[in-house]
Design an enzyme around this catalytic site. Structure first.
Site, PDB file in Angstrom:
ATOM      1  N   THR A  73       0.830  -1.200   0.000  1.00 35.38           N
ATOM      2  CA  THR A  73       0.000   0.000   0.000  1.00 35.38           C
ATOM      3  C   THR A  73       0.868   1.255   0.000  1.00 35.38           C
ATOM      4  O   THR A  73       0.598   2.227  -0.723  1.00 35.38           O
ATOM      5  CB  THR A  73      -0.929  -0.002   1.226  1.00 35.38           C
ATOM      6  OG1 THR A  73      -1.676  -1.216   1.244  1.00 35.38           O
ATOM      7  CG2 THR A  73      -1.887   1.168   1.200  1.00 35.38           C
ATOM      8  N   ARG A  94       5.397  -6.967  -7.445  1.00 30.02           N
ATOM      9  CA  ARG A  94       5.274  -8.400  -7.715  1.00 30.02           C
ATOM     10  C   ARG A  94       3.818  -8.768  -7.998  1.00 30.02           C
ATOM     11  O   ARG A  94       2.899  -8.056  -7.584  1.00 30.02           O
ATOM     12  CB  ARG A  94       5.750  -9.216  -6.509  1.00 30.02           C
ATOM     13  CG  ARG A  94       7.242  -9.112  -6.228  1.00 30.02           C
ATOM     14  CD  ARG A  94       7.606  -9.850  -4.961  1.00 30.02           C
ATOM     15  NE  ARG A  94       6.948  -9.262  -3.801  1.00 30.02           N
ATOM     16  CZ  ARG A  94       6.767  -9.875  -2.637  1.00 30.02           C
ATOM     17  NH1 ARG A  94       7.159 -11.128  -2.487  1.00 30.02           N
ATOM     18  NH2 ARG A  94       6.174  -9.259  -1.639  1.00 30.02           N
ATOM     19  N   LYS A 105      -3.389 -14.314   4.064  1.00 27.55           N
ATOM     20  CA  LYS A 105      -3.030 -12.922   3.828  1.00 27.55           C
ATOM     21  C   LYS A 105      -4.060 -12.172   2.993  1.00 27.55           C
ATOM     22  O   LYS A 105      -4.273 -10.978   3.153  1.00 27.55           O
ATOM     23  CB  LYS A 105      -1.655 -12.861   3.144  1.00 27.55           C
ATOM     24  CG  LYS A 105      -1.123 -11.457   2.895  1.00 27.55           C
ATOM     25  CD  LYS A 105       0.288 -11.537   2.337  1.00 27.55           C
ATOM     26  CE  LYS A 105       0.872 -10.151   2.101  1.00 27.55           C
ATOM     27  NZ  LYS A 105       0.250  -9.464   0.957  1.00 27.55           N
ATOM     28  N   PHE A 294       8.117  -8.952   2.652  1.00 28.82           N
ATOM     29  CA  PHE A 294       8.234  -9.121   4.100  1.00 28.82           C
ATOM     30  C   PHE A 294       9.198  -8.089   4.690  1.00 28.82           C
ATOM     31  O   PHE A 294       9.344  -6.992   4.168  1.00 28.82           O
ATOM     32  CB  PHE A 294       8.609 -10.557   4.454  1.00 28.82           C
ATOM     33  CG  PHE A 294       7.493 -11.543   4.204  1.00 28.82           C
ATOM     34  CD1 PHE A 294       6.229 -11.332   4.729  1.00 28.82           C
ATOM     35  CD2 PHE A 294       7.686 -12.675   3.429  1.00 28.82           C
ATOM     36  CE1 PHE A 294       5.180 -12.230   4.497  1.00 28.82           C
ATOM     37  CE2 PHE A 294       6.647 -13.570   3.188  1.00 28.82           C
ATOM     38  CZ  PHE A 294       5.402 -13.350   3.725  1.00 28.82           C
TER      39      PHE A 294
END
Length: 549
Positions: A73, A94, A105, A294
């Protein structure tokens, strides 16, 4: 407040040809997939090579928590904000995997008023890239087993190649094949496959084909390696990937051009979009905002030590994303209380933020701006305390409200990033040299980056380390470990020190050009949670998808 999918479905998209017209792409090099998605032909990609590169901005994050951070975001919000202040910008992301979309998720196209669109297509089948990667992977598996069935002229005795699919399915982790001799194997999720890694690191179709041929699929009875090229598999595999290899062009809610291409996980793979997408974006705009999956200990480290090293990329600045609620969780707060003001827990949790800042700035030489992804229940006192804490460390911090306000909500971040690019150049460096012994590369990451006291290898991992150290001493390493902790134990929050990194096994990704180091109980085929996201996803009588996030 509308849900993410409601915001996306109510947005007014422009024809993809209109988005492409903002860029130096010839109309003949745009291959439409409907009205709002397209691929850029490889001829069009090649035609851009003489153009100068723009600035490369990496967005990464603190260690993920169930409270959420919002890295994608923020990537989209920053790209929109840069365009909002008059800077010609492209986002480079991605592609989402179906595993997390239907698992825990959800989707990976951003949220609120900072999304790439059409989110339903991108989160689901998109342009079919992941299906092509899955097919190429499984074609090689079929060719291996067929060769053995048809007489085994190559004397293949030990097969290390595994099948894959883009779905979380724990039942496929271990599979017994019944042929002339039973053989134990299994499936990985597509985004953890070596074909995905090759797809994302290859520079062109020729490089792609050569790398596919370099895949090591097993050994013969003399313990000599057998390669995909021995089966003459690389040509057919590349043929399946030819169209997928062309980067995808879409748009954000604010109509910022976005290239979305490739998608390895960062916890079990190298976590970055394709090299061809990043290099294309750098030729198309003055500023390129990309992400690494991550936390910075995983995606950013692999972005630097694998992708940038292999593709000769030089990032210009890093944006490190955090949320007050995630910092409170790292500081010991329970998930049920993170919406309550808790400055003590938040400040305790800044130890995680501080270690990521140290790693990015001191170990990789990067200038770093901290982006606090704002939530409505963040209090004025918490915001003030966090800003003071980050500034005391010597870093700029921006409060970002792009989720609720779109481009305008990240204007301060965009202006700060532009100021850094103009006046505070980074001195990018990798963490280790390729000539270092394989064990030293692993221990350098574990001790310098993760704060571990030592690395311990299982008997199998030690055997594999000895073998790979002799055969492939100069390859970089790709650490597969939990995303939730600096350690290999997902329950160790914040910034643990002196812990033991437990290495369970190693895998060679010869075509991709790295060695995967699997730590703890990390699985290369995830499972679904007790209540999968799929339970809330459906399609109504009008054909509209509901429940996707």
């Amino acid at each position: 407040m509308q849900s993410d999918i409601e915001i996306a479905q109510n947005a007014m998209l422009k024809p993809i040809s209109t988005i492409a017209a903002q860029l130096p792409i010839a109309p003949s090099d745009l291959i439409p997939y409907g009205h709002h998605m397209a691929k850029i032909s490889l001829a069009g990609v090649s035609a851009l090579k003489s153009r100068a590169n723009g600035k490369l901005i990496l967005v990464t994050a603190i260690s993920p928590t169930p409270a959420g951070e919002g890295k994608t975001t923020t990537t989209i919000g920053l790209a929109d904000a840069l365009n909002h202040i008059g800077k010609h910008t492209v986002a480079c992301l991605r592609e989402p995997s179906l595993g997390p979309v239907f698992g825990m998720k959800g989707g990976a196209t951003g949220g609120g008023y900072a999304q790439v669109l059409p989110m339903e297509n991108i989160n689901l089948h998109f342009t079919g890239d992941f299906h092509a990667i899955t097919a190429a992977n499984n074609l090689l598996a079929a060719l291996i087993d067929n060769h053995i069935y048809q007489g085994n002229a190559l004397d293949i005795q030990q097969v290390s190649w595994r099948r894959c699919m883009d779905m979380n399915d724990r039942a496929l982790r271990h599979v017994t094949l019944h042929q002339r001799q039973d053989r134990e194997t299994g499936f990985d999720i597509t985004v953890a496959s070596e074909v995905m890694a090759i797809f994302c690191l290859a520079e062109d179709l020729q490089d792609l084909t050569q790398r596919l041929g370099q895949i090591q699929i097993g050994h013969n009875s003399q313990q000599q390696p057998v390669f995909a090229s021995d089966l003459n598999a690389q040509g057919a595999m590349a043929t399946l990937l030819k169209d997928a290899f062309q980067p995808n062009l879409v748009q954000t809610i604010a109509h910022t051009p976005a290239i979305v291409h490739g998608g390895p996980f960062a916890n079990i793979a190298h976590g970055c979009n394709s090299v061809v997408a990043t290099k294309t974006a750098l030729k198309l705009a003055d500023y390129v905002v990309t992400e690494a999956g991550f936390g910075a200990d995983l995606g950013a480290e692999k972005f630097f030590d694998i992708k940038c090293r292999k593709a000769n990329l030089k990032p210009d600045v890093v944006v490190l994303v955090a949320t007050i609620r995630a910092l409170k969780y790292h500081g010991g707060a329970d998930l049920t209380t993170i919406q309550h003001e808790n400055i003590e827990a938040m400040l305790a949790g800044t130890a995680n933020l501080k270690r990521h800042l140290h790693n990015l700035h001191a170990l990789f030489g990067m200038q770093v701006v901290v982006a606090i992804n704002h939530f409505t229940h963040d209090t004025i006192n918490e915001v003030a305390a966090l800003k003071n804490a980050v500034q005391a460390l010597g870093f700029e911090v921006c409060i970002c409200k792009h989720w609720a306000e779109g481009a305008a909500g990240a204007k301060a971040l965009a202006e700060t990033v532009v100021e850094y690019l103009a006046n505070k150049p980074s001195a990018f460096k990798t963490l280790y040299v390729l000539e270092a012994p394989l064990a030293d590369k692993i221990s350098t990451i574990a001790q310098s980056l993760y704060g571990a006291g030592k690395v311990v290898y299982s008997a199998l991992a030690q055997q594999q380390l000895t073998q790979f150290s002799a055969q492939y001493p100069t390859l970089p390493v790709c650490i597969a470990k939990t995303q939730y902790s600096f350690s290999s134990d997902p329950t160790m929050r914040n910034a643990p020190s002196g812990h033991t990194l437990e290495v369970s096994s190693l895998r060679l990704s010869r075509g991709a050009g790295f060695i995967v180091v699997i730590c703890g109980n990390m699985m290369t085929m995830p499972g679904l949670p007790k209540q999968p996201a799929s339970a809330r996803i459906g399609v109504n009588a009008d054909g509209r998808i509901v429940g996707l996030s």
